[in-house]
Design a protein around this motif. Structure first.
Motif, PDB file in Angstrom:
ATOM      1  N   ARG A 155     -17.998 -15.458  11.075  1.00 41.38           N
ATOM      2  CA  ARG A 155     -18.229 -15.905   9.691  1.00 41.38           C
ATOM      3  C   ARG A 155     -17.299 -15.149   8.743  1.00 41.38           C
ATOM      4  NH1 ARG A 155     -21.010 -19.039  12.082  1.00 41.38           N
ATOM      5  NH2 ARG A 155     -23.152 -19.671  11.676  1.00 41.38           N
ATOM      6  N   ASP A 156     -16.979 -15.802   7.621  1.00 45.36           N
ATOM      7  CA  ASP A 156     -16.180 -15.108   6.597  1.00 45.36           C
ATOM      8  C   ASP A 156     -17.112 -14.350   5.664  1.00 45.36           C
ATOM      9  OD1 ASP A 156     -13.341 -15.910   7.000  1.00 45.36           O
ATOM     10  OD2 ASP A 156     -14.310 -17.865   7.008  1.00 45.36           O
ATOM     11  N   LEU A 157     -17.757 -13.367   6.181  1.00 41.83           N
ATOM     12  CA  LEU A 157     -18.662 -12.550   5.360  1.00 41.83           C
ATOM     13  C   LEU A 157     -18.209 -11.100   5.448  1.00 41.83           C
ATOM     14  CD1 LEU A 157     -22.104 -14.026   6.523  1.00 41.83           C
ATOM     15  CD2 LEU A 157     -20.941 -14.495   4.381  1.00 41.83           C
ATOM     16  N   LYS A 158     -18.843 -10.275   4.606  1.00 39.17           N
ATOM     17  CA  LYS A 158     -18.427  -8.866   4.623  1.00 39.17           C
ATOM     18  C   LYS A 158     -19.400  -8.008   5.408  1.00 39.17           C
ATOM     19  CE  LYS A 158     -15.611  -8.958   0.527  1.00 39.17           C
ATOM     20  NZ  LYS A 158     -15.776 -10.372   0.106  1.00 39.17           N
ATOM     21  N   TRP A 159     -20.669  -8.427   5.427  1.00 45.61           N
ATOM     22  CA  TRP A 159     -21.712  -7.574   6.011  1.00 45.61           C
ATOM     23  C   TRP A 159     -21.973  -7.977   7.460  1.00 45.61           C
ATOM     24  CZ3 TRP A 159     -23.448  -3.059   5.756  1.00 45.61           C
ATOM     25  CH2 TRP A 159     -24.698  -2.710   6.234  1.00 45.61           C
ATOM     26  N   GLY A 160     -21.408  -7.225   8.384  1.00 40.97           N
ATOM     27  CA  GLY A 160     -21.590  -7.560   9.796  1.00 40.97           C
ATOM     28  C   GLY A 160     -20.627  -6.752  10.644  1.00 40.97           C
ATOM     29  N   VAL A 161     -20.628  -7.034  11.947  1.00 38.87           N
ATOM     30  CA  VAL A 161     -19.703  -6.337  12.850  1.00 38.87           C
ATOM     31  C   VAL A 161     -18.343  -7.038  12.747  1.00 38.87           C
ATOM     32  CG1 VAL A 161     -19.176  -5.820  15.264  1.00 38.87           C
ATOM     33  CG2 VAL A 161     -21.533  -5.677  14.448  1.00 38.87           C
ATOM     34  N   PRO A 162     -17.271  -6.306  12.390  1.00 38.52           N
ATOM     35  CA  PRO A 162     -15.963  -6.957  12.231  1.00 38.52           C
ATOM     36  C   PRO A 162     -15.418  -7.481  13.564  1.00 38.52           C
ATOM     37  CG  PRO A 162     -15.939  -4.678  11.429  1.00 38.52           C
ATOM     38  CD  PRO A 162     -17.239  -4.874  12.116  1.00 38.52           C
ATOM     39  N   VAL A 163     -14.712  -8.595  13.493  1.00 34.51           N
ATOM     40  CA  VAL A 163     -14.094  -9.158  14.700  1.00 34.51           C
ATOM     41  C   VAL A 163     -12.879  -8.282  15.035  1.00 34.51           C
ATOM     42  CG1 VAL A 163     -13.010 -11.224  15.682  1.00 34.51           C
ATOM     43  CG2 VAL A 163     -14.889 -11.451  14.025  1.00 34.51           C
ATOM     44  N   PRO A 164     -12.771  -7.763  16.267  1.00 38.86           N
ATOM     45  CA  PRO A 164     -11.751  -6.747  16.556  1.00 38.86           C
ATOM     46  C   PRO A 164     -10.399  -7.334  16.969  1.00 38.86           C
ATOM     47  CG  PRO A 164     -13.200  -6.989  18.435  1.00 38.86           C
ATOM     48  CD  PRO A 164     -13.655  -7.987  17.432  1.00 38.86           C
ATOM     49  N   LEU A 165      -9.919  -8.330  16.248  1.00 40.22           N
ATOM     50  CA  LEU A 165      -8.619  -8.896  16.597  1.00 40.22           C
ATOM     51  C   LEU A 165      -7.822  -9.105  15.325  1.00 40.22           C
ATOM     52  CD1 LEU A 165      -9.500 -11.650  19.265  1.00 40.22           C
ATOM     53  CD2 LEU A 165      -8.418  -9.437  19.672  1.00 40.22           C
ATOM     54  N   ASN A 166      -6.510  -8.883  15.450  1.00 40.56           N
ATOM     55  CA  ASN A 166      -5.650  -9.105  14.285  1.00 40.56           C
ATOM     56  C   ASN A 166      -5.841 -10.531  13.788  1.00 40.56           C
ATOM     57  OD1 ASN A 166      -4.730  -6.568  14.370  1.00 40.56           O
ATOM     58  ND2 ASN A 166      -2.896  -7.064  15.598  1.00 40.56           N
ATOM     59  N   ASP A 167      -5.634 -10.749  12.504  1.00 41.16           N
ATOM     60  CA  ASP A 167      -5.836 -12.035  11.816  1.00 41.16           C
ATOM     61  C   ASP A 167      -7.308 -12.375  11.635  1.00 41.16           C
ATOM     62  OD1 ASP A 167      -3.129 -12.277  11.812  1.00 41.16           O
ATOM     63  OD2 ASP A 167      -3.070 -13.636  13.551  1.00 41.16           O
ATOM     64  N   PHE A 168      -8.175 -11.619  12.248  1.00 36.37           N
ATOM     65  CA  PHE A 168      -9.611 -11.936  12.125  1.00 36.37           C
ATOM     66  C   PHE A 168     -10.397 -10.741  11.599  1.00 36.37           C
ATOM     67  CE2 PHE A 168      -8.076 -15.034  15.098  1.00 36.37           C
ATOM     68  CZ  PHE A 168      -8.772 -16.183  14.755  1.00 36.37           C
ATOM     69  N   ARG A 169      -9.691  -9.689  11.232  1.00 33.72           N
ATOM     70  CA  ARG A 169     -10.400  -8.443  10.927  1.00 33.72           C
ATOM     71  C   ARG A 169     -11.257  -8.534   9.669  1.00 33.72           C
ATOM     72  NH1 ARG A 169      -9.181  -4.848  14.808  1.00 33.72           N
ATOM     73  NH2 ARG A 169      -7.177  -5.193  15.810  1.00 33.72           N
ATOM     74  N   ASP A 170     -10.991  -9.558   8.811  1.00 38.31           N
ATOM     75  CA  ASP A 170     -11.836  -9.694   7.612  1.00 38.31           C
ATOM     76  C   ASP A 170     -13.045 -10.593   7.880  1.00 38.31           C
ATOM     77  OD1 ASP A 170     -10.306 -11.872   8.027  1.00 38.31           O
ATOM     78  OD2 ASP A 170      -9.829 -12.218   5.902  1.00 38.31           O
ATOM     79  N   LYS A 171     -13.241 -10.949   9.146  1.00 43.10           N
ATOM     80  CA  LYS A 171     -14.427 -11.764   9.496  1.00 43.10           C
ATOM     81  C   LYS A 171     -15.418 -10.905  10.257  1.00 43.10           C
ATOM     82  CE  LYS A 171     -11.382 -15.667  10.220  1.00 43.10           C
ATOM     83  NZ  LYS A 171     -11.471 -16.379   8.948  1.00 43.10           N
ATOM     84  N   VAL A 172     -16.670 -11.376  10.278  1.00 41.57           N
ATOM     85  CA  VAL A 172     -17.685 -10.649  11.049  1.00 41.57           C
ATOM     86  C   VAL A 172     -18.353 -11.606  12.026  1.00 41.57           C
ATOM     87  CG1 VAL A 172     -18.190  -9.023   9.171  1.00 41.57           C
ATOM     88  CG2 VAL A 172     -19.551 -11.103   9.377  1.00 41.57           C
ATOM     89  N   PHE A 173     -19.088 -11.021  12.988  1.00 44.26           N
ATOM     90  CA  PHE A 173     -19.806 -11.875  13.935  1.00 44.26           C
ATOM     91  C   PHE A 173     -21.056 -12.456  13.282  1.00 44.26           C
ATOM     92  CE2 PHE A 173     -17.376  -9.219  16.902  1.00 44.26           C
ATOM     93  CZ  PHE A 173     -16.736 -10.256  17.578  1.00 44.26           C
ATOM     94  N   TYR A 174     -21.353 -13.678  13.672  1.00 47.06           N
ATOM     95  CA  TYR A 174     -22.563 -14.367  13.217  1.00 47.06           C
ATOM     96  C   TYR A 174     -23.763 -13.571  13.721  1.00 47.06           C
ATOM     97  CZ  TYR A 174     -26.183 -18.021  13.401  1.00 47.06           C
ATOM     98  OH  TYR A 174     -27.336 -18.735  13.281  1.00 47.06           O
ATOM     99  N   VAL A 175     -24.810 -13.495  12.878  1.00 48.84           N
ATOM    100  CA  VAL A 175     -25.940 -12.618  13.177  1.00 48.84           C
ATOM    101  C   VAL A 175     -26.590 -12.921  14.535  1.00 48.84           C
ATOM    102  CG1 VAL A 175     -27.587 -14.020  11.863  1.00 48.84           C
ATOM    103  CG2 VAL A 175     -28.067 -11.614  12.246  1.00 48.84           C
ATOM    104  N   TRP A 176     -26.596 -14.181  14.941  1.00 46.93           N
ATOM    105  CA  TRP A 176     -27.254 -14.485  16.207  1.00 46.93           C
ATOM    106  C   TRP A 176     -26.376 -14.180  17.421  1.00 46.93           C
ATOM    107  CZ3 TRP A 176     -31.758 -14.170  17.964  1.00 46.93           C
ATOM    108  CH2 TRP A 176     -32.857 -14.455  17.173  1.00 46.93           C
ATOM    109  N   PHE A 177     -25.063 -13.940  17.197  1.00 48.42           N
ATOM    110  CA  PHE A 177     -24.265 -13.423  18.309  1.00 48.42           C
ATOM    111  C   PHE A 177     -24.566 -11.933  18.452  1.00 48.42           C
ATOM    112  CE2 PHE A 177     -20.383 -11.303  19.902  1.00 48.42           C
ATOM    113  CZ  PHE A 177     -20.325 -11.892  21.159  1.00 48.42           C
ATOM    114  N   ASP A 178     -24.694 -11.282  17.289  1.00 49.62           N
ATOM    115  CA  ASP A 178     -24.830  -9.819  17.377  1.00 49.62           C
ATOM    116  C   ASP A 178     -26.250  -9.329  17.622  1.00 49.62           C
ATOM    117  OD1 ASP A 178     -24.685  -9.013  13.917  1.00 49.62           O
ATOM    118  OD2 ASP A 178     -25.897  -7.860  15.305  1.00 49.62           O
TER     119      ASP A 178
END
Ligand SMILES: Nc1ncnc2c1ncn2[C@@H]1O[C@H](COP(=O)(O)OC(=O)[C@@H](N)CCS)[C@@H](O)[C@H]1O
Length: 958
Positions: free
Chosen positions: A494-517
């Motif tokens: 998701r394009d949100l700020k509050w969450g676990v950041p996606v650990p890949l370049n170009d995606f670092r400003d995204k976080v995992f969806y709550v039900w994945f995490d």
């Protein structure tokens, strides 16, 4: 549904009538009782609700079938109990078996008098309408009434009763039942009742070494036990208590053992967007706790993990609402959840947080592993973006015109339209508005990660075949239906700020969806508990781990499909769930619990009522929504407390212990058991057996009923043996009195152990009264031994339960009805902090300070106190922030003075309105004054940060 019965049995008639009243379709199957090849069941009639659920006790089945309001009176239950323990057995013995026993005969005649008196000036037994008690009593009396000779003999003087029987007979539901199930003769019917109760059990000659001095109570006479059961009871009783397994002490850190049964238990992780309500509590933490406690008393090697689910839009919304940062909201609510669960005695081995650093590490790691294994892909997704807020808008942050043709509703939410009720795709809203700043968001596309569930489907299907048979029925149905429909790829970023950041370049400003995490939280919380966490989650080959996961039905897809798919796709030998234990929903009185609208009883409310946590635990487990949704009801809470805890369980235990104190100097006397005593022990052993079998399957609602059946048997045993009479008799009678009391104290000791999972405080208090400490259960060998041998000194008895007065319960019901409705202090959906919120925070900080201090001074592991200190820092930051955002801080006057002034104004305005109304003024005159009053109340509530209480609903009933 299917009723199994023998012919002519009036107990089957009551089930048919109850089914007719509820409009339930039931079939019946007639069992030939002479067919000795049929081994099961042991009692007739019984009701098969579905494949998994059977109700063996006829009156329980009537209760289940008969439509009754939630707040049905205690009297109904009392009549049901009286009918099954006094009326039906007496009729069966006197008329069915031709007993000449004068005691039973006189009991029967006084029963008719009792019934006749109860119907004086009344149409029905308890209320103005016919209910379960009428149906039950009527069906049992009907064969007698139909027999002219017997009716004259027994009912001639009972005009009220005869009138009532005739009246009930006229109802179409009763007529229909009589047409479909014939009752031939009174003698035949009561013999059938007796046969049904004894069905398939051979008559039992006495075991050789059991004394034949039988003082059998009428209640126990019809409970036939087998020779083998009696012999087993004799053997168990004479065993040395020291052979019985002792409770193992808990290690500092629980790790799997190759020689043990290793049980890993998780409770779903509640969101931190609010205080948990009773539904959340029974749906996950409490159910998991009862199971964990049961496993521990069976000496299974048990780890019980829980925590809060801190990421996702639920947290972001709450943060906006309260004017705090997400981190501060999480710390505030984490502490609130933790304290509530502590009060409820939830025995987590560790209660962690999904926003801990371990979560980021494990979540990113699992994602990378799945990505490497080819189970992830990216795709572009359209979303609404608010430039002013500089954020993509999650569904709950956007509203606009409903896109569905014909519906012109202008305030549809991003996920659903309240106008037409249809689901909405946020990007299709007409004239969308950002709910935070009201500006118009723009449509933007962005790349997101998807988990390729179709690719994982074959793995999952294979796994589910093996695992699903151990799940609760609803979990199996939900899990299988997802697979049947075919899995689709799911977006996990998701394009949100509050969450676990996606650990890949170009995606670092995204976080995992709550039900994945979220489910990864179980592993990361285990990791926060011990460095050796992988021993539980990636076990060594010789360590078998059985994972039980507790939740309600809405969580099932993520635990049955999404999470296992991720673990299987990672292919690293992760522990997957063997038992998904999902409940249905608990409702509140006549509606749903709602966190957002504050409807229902919440954990802190329960604590504030002054009702002990064990009583809450008991009631929630008693109504646990195990096979269908159930309801919390204040009236029923009082009924169950007063009838089951106070009059049944507490009464039995207290009677036994007080008797031992007053007559045997708090010492277990010498015991010389006869057949009646062993029959009682057999009945208790049967209940113990069923208790263990229910708890092994986490059927917690049924388990508690077996505890109550033991004390019910105990009360009957005590009542029929009357040790207080025996004590005044011959020396043999005195020995008999000692035996009865000694046996009862031993059963009280068994109850102390069985109560532990359900009511841990009560169990501890009882153990103290019995002067015992170490009690365990042995599921390998289910028997009742002499836990308290002659000479054992007891402690001081005292009542375990107190009465809940109906007036108090009515008060509480009114109080919580007043919580309904949206809080008027919300502005644009955003609620500012109030004085009460500040107080909560301050109290949490004080508690946390204490905790950190204690941990440091006890030289606890550094990791432990550092984690708690971090929470303290967050809480302090939260308070600082909150003090700034609280409206009382933005005004000149000191807050308390301002509140006082407003309270006076509210009170004055209240009298203006009252006087106008009482003086008979026109609505046009008093209406503006009411509006003024509401405005004042709203201001006050705003200042206090509490929801406004509706003037009418909030008042006590006079
Ligand atoms: N009315 C309800 N009756 C029983 N159980 C319920 C009810 N409503 C919710 N639940 C269960 O409670 C827990 C916690 O729910 P919450 O919404 O706070 O959190 C989540 O569902 C997720 N954070 C769980 C992530 S693992 C849950 O088991 C509900 O099913």
């Amino acid at each position: 549904m299917l009723i199994y019965t023998n012919e002519n049995n009036p107990a089957a008639l009551k089930l048919l009538i109850a089914a007719n009243y509820s409009g339930t379709n039931v079939d019946k199957k007639i069992i030939n009782v002479n067919d000795r090849t049929i081994q099961e069941p042991k009692h007739l009639p019984y009701l098969e609700v579905n494949e998994d659920s059977v109700i063996f006790v006829p009156n329980a089945a009537v209760w289940f079938l008969f439509p009754h309001p939630e707040n049905v009176s205690t009297a109904v239950n009392e009549w049901l109990e009286w009918e099954s323990t006094i009326l039906a057995p007496s009729l069966a013995h006197v008329i069915g078996a031709g007993s000449k026993n004068e005691k039973i005969k006189s009991r029967l005649t006084s029963s008719f008098k009792k019934l006749n008196n109860a119907l004086e000036n009344k149409l029905y037994f308890t209320e103005n309408n016919l209910n379960a008690s009428d149906v039950t009593i009527w069906a049992t009396l009907y064969p007698l009434y139909k027999d002219d000779v017997l009716s004259k003999e027994y009912l001639a003087d009972c005009s009220n009763l005869l009138k009532w029987i005739k009246n009930v007979e006229q109802s179409p539901q009763v007529k229909d039942a009589l047409n479909s199930f014939a009752i031939s003769s009174a003698t035949g019917a009561y013999q059938a009742l007796l046969t049904g109760a004894r069905y398939s059990l051979p008559t039992a000659p006495l075991p050789e070494n059991v004394s034949n001095v039988s003082n059998q109570s009428p209640q126990h006479q019809h409970e036939v036990v087998t020779n083998e059961e009696l012999q087993a009871a004799v053997n168990a009783w004479s065993k040395d208590v020291n052979q019985f397994p002792k409770l193992k002490s808990k290690p500092k850190v629980v790790l799997p053992n190759p020689s043990d049964r290793n049980i890993l238990i998780t409770s779903a992780l509640p969101y931190v967007n609010n205080v948990p309500h009773l539904g959340n509590i029974i749906g996950c933490v409490l159910s998991a706790d009862v199971f964990a406690r049961f496993c521990r008393i069976c000496n299974y090697n048990t780890l019980f993990i829980g925590g809060t689910d801190e990421y996702g839009t639920a947290t972001e919304t709450k943060a906006l609402e309260e004017g705090l940062s997400c981190q501060d909201i999480c710390s505030k609510y984490y502490a609130i959840h933790r304290d509530i669960y502590e009060w409820f005695n939830i025995s987590f081995d560790y209660f962690g947080r999904s926003s801990a650093p371990e979560q980021t590490e494990l979540c990113q790691d699992l994602f990378l592993q799945l990505n490497n294994n080819g189970f992830m892909f990216t795709e572009s997704v359209e979303q609404l973006h608010c430039e002013k807020c500089n954020r993509y808008l999650a569904d709950r942050f956007v509203e606009g015109g409903c896109p569905h043709p014909g519906c012109n509703y202008e305030d549809a939410r991003g996920d659903q339209c309240d106008g037409c009720g249809k689901l909405v795709n946020a990007v299709e809203l007409k004239n969308p508005r950002c709910k935070i700043c009201r500006s118009t968001p723009k449509l933007k596309t962005s790349q997101q990660f998807f988990i390729d569930l179709p690719k994982l489907e074959p793995l999952l299907l294979h796994w589910m075949k093996k695992s699903a048979p151990g799940w609760s029925n609803n979990a199996q149905v939900i899990g299988k239906s997802w697979l049947r429909e075919g899995l689709k790829p799911r977006c996990i970023t998701r394009d949100l700020k509050w969450g676990v950041p996606v650990p890949l370049n170009d995606f670092r400003d995204k976080v995992f969806y709550v039900w994945f995490d979220a489910p990864i939280g179980y592993m990361s919380i285990s990791k926060a508990y011990t460095e050796e966490w992988e021993q539980w989650w990636r076990p060594k080959p010789n360590h078998e781990i059985t994972l039980y996961q507790f939740m309600a039905k809405d969580n099932v897809p993520f635990h049955a499909v999404m999470f296992p798919a991720c673990l299987l796709g990672a292919n690293r030998g992760y522990t997957t769930v063997s038992h998904i234990m999902a409940t249905e929903y608990l409702n509140y009185e006549d509606g749903k619990f709602s966190k957002s609208r504050g409807v229902g009883v919440f954990g802190n409310d329960a604590r504030d009522t002054g009702i002990p946590s064990d009583v809450w635990r008991f009631y929630l487990l008693y109504v646990r929504p195990e096979s269908q949704d159930s309801s919390f009801s204040w009236a029923d809470l009082a009924t169950k407390n007063n009838s089951e805890l106070l009059n049944n369980l507490g009464n039995f235990i207290n009677r036994a212990l007080v008797f031992a104190k007053n007559n045997f100097n708090k010492t277990i006397p010498e015991m010389k058991l006869n057949k009646d005593d062993f029959t009682f022990l057999v009945l208790c052993t049967r209940e113990l057996n069923s208790y263990i079998s229910c708890l092994e399957k986490a059927k917690l609602r049924d388990g508690i009923r077996h505890i109550l059946s033991i004390s019910r048997h105990g009360n009957q045993y005590m009542q029929s043996n009357q040790p207080w009479v025996l004590l005044k008799g011959s020396p043999e009678d005195k020995i008999r009195a000692g035996t009865v009391v000694g046996v009862c104290c031993n059963i009280a000791c068994l109850l102390a152990t069985l109560l532990h999972p359900y009511m841990p405080n009560t169990s501890d208090i009882l153990k103290k009264q019995l002067n015992v400490t170490n009690t365990a259960l042995n599921p390998e060998s289910i028997e009742i031994t002499q836990f308290l041998p002659p000479g054992h000194t007891l402690g001081e008895p005292s009542p375990l339960f107190t009465k809940l007065e109906p007036s108090r319960v009515e008060e509480l019901k009114q109080k919580f009805a007043g919580k309904r409705g949206d809080s008027p202090v919300k502005m644009n959906g955003i609620k500012p902090m109030g004085i009460n919120d500040l107080k909560v925070l301050e109290a949490e900080i004080a508690k946390q300070e204490n905790k950190v201090k204690k941990l440091k001074s006890s030289r606890a592991d550094k990791k432990l106190w550092q984690a708690e200190e971090a929470i303290l820092v967050d809480l302090r930051k939260g308070l600082e922030h909150a003090q700034k955002s609280c409206p009382v801080n933005s005004v000149q006057e000191p807050a308390q003075e301002q509140i006082k002034k407003l309270e006076e104004e509210v009170s004055k305005q209240g009298s203006v309105v009252r006087k106008l109304k009482e003086g008979g003024a026109n609505k046009a005159d008093w209406q503006p004054e009411v509006t003024k009053l509401l405005e004042l109340k709203s201001k006050l509530a705003n200042l206090l940060g509490t929801p406004i209480v509706d003037g009418q609903k909030g008042k006590k009933k006079k």
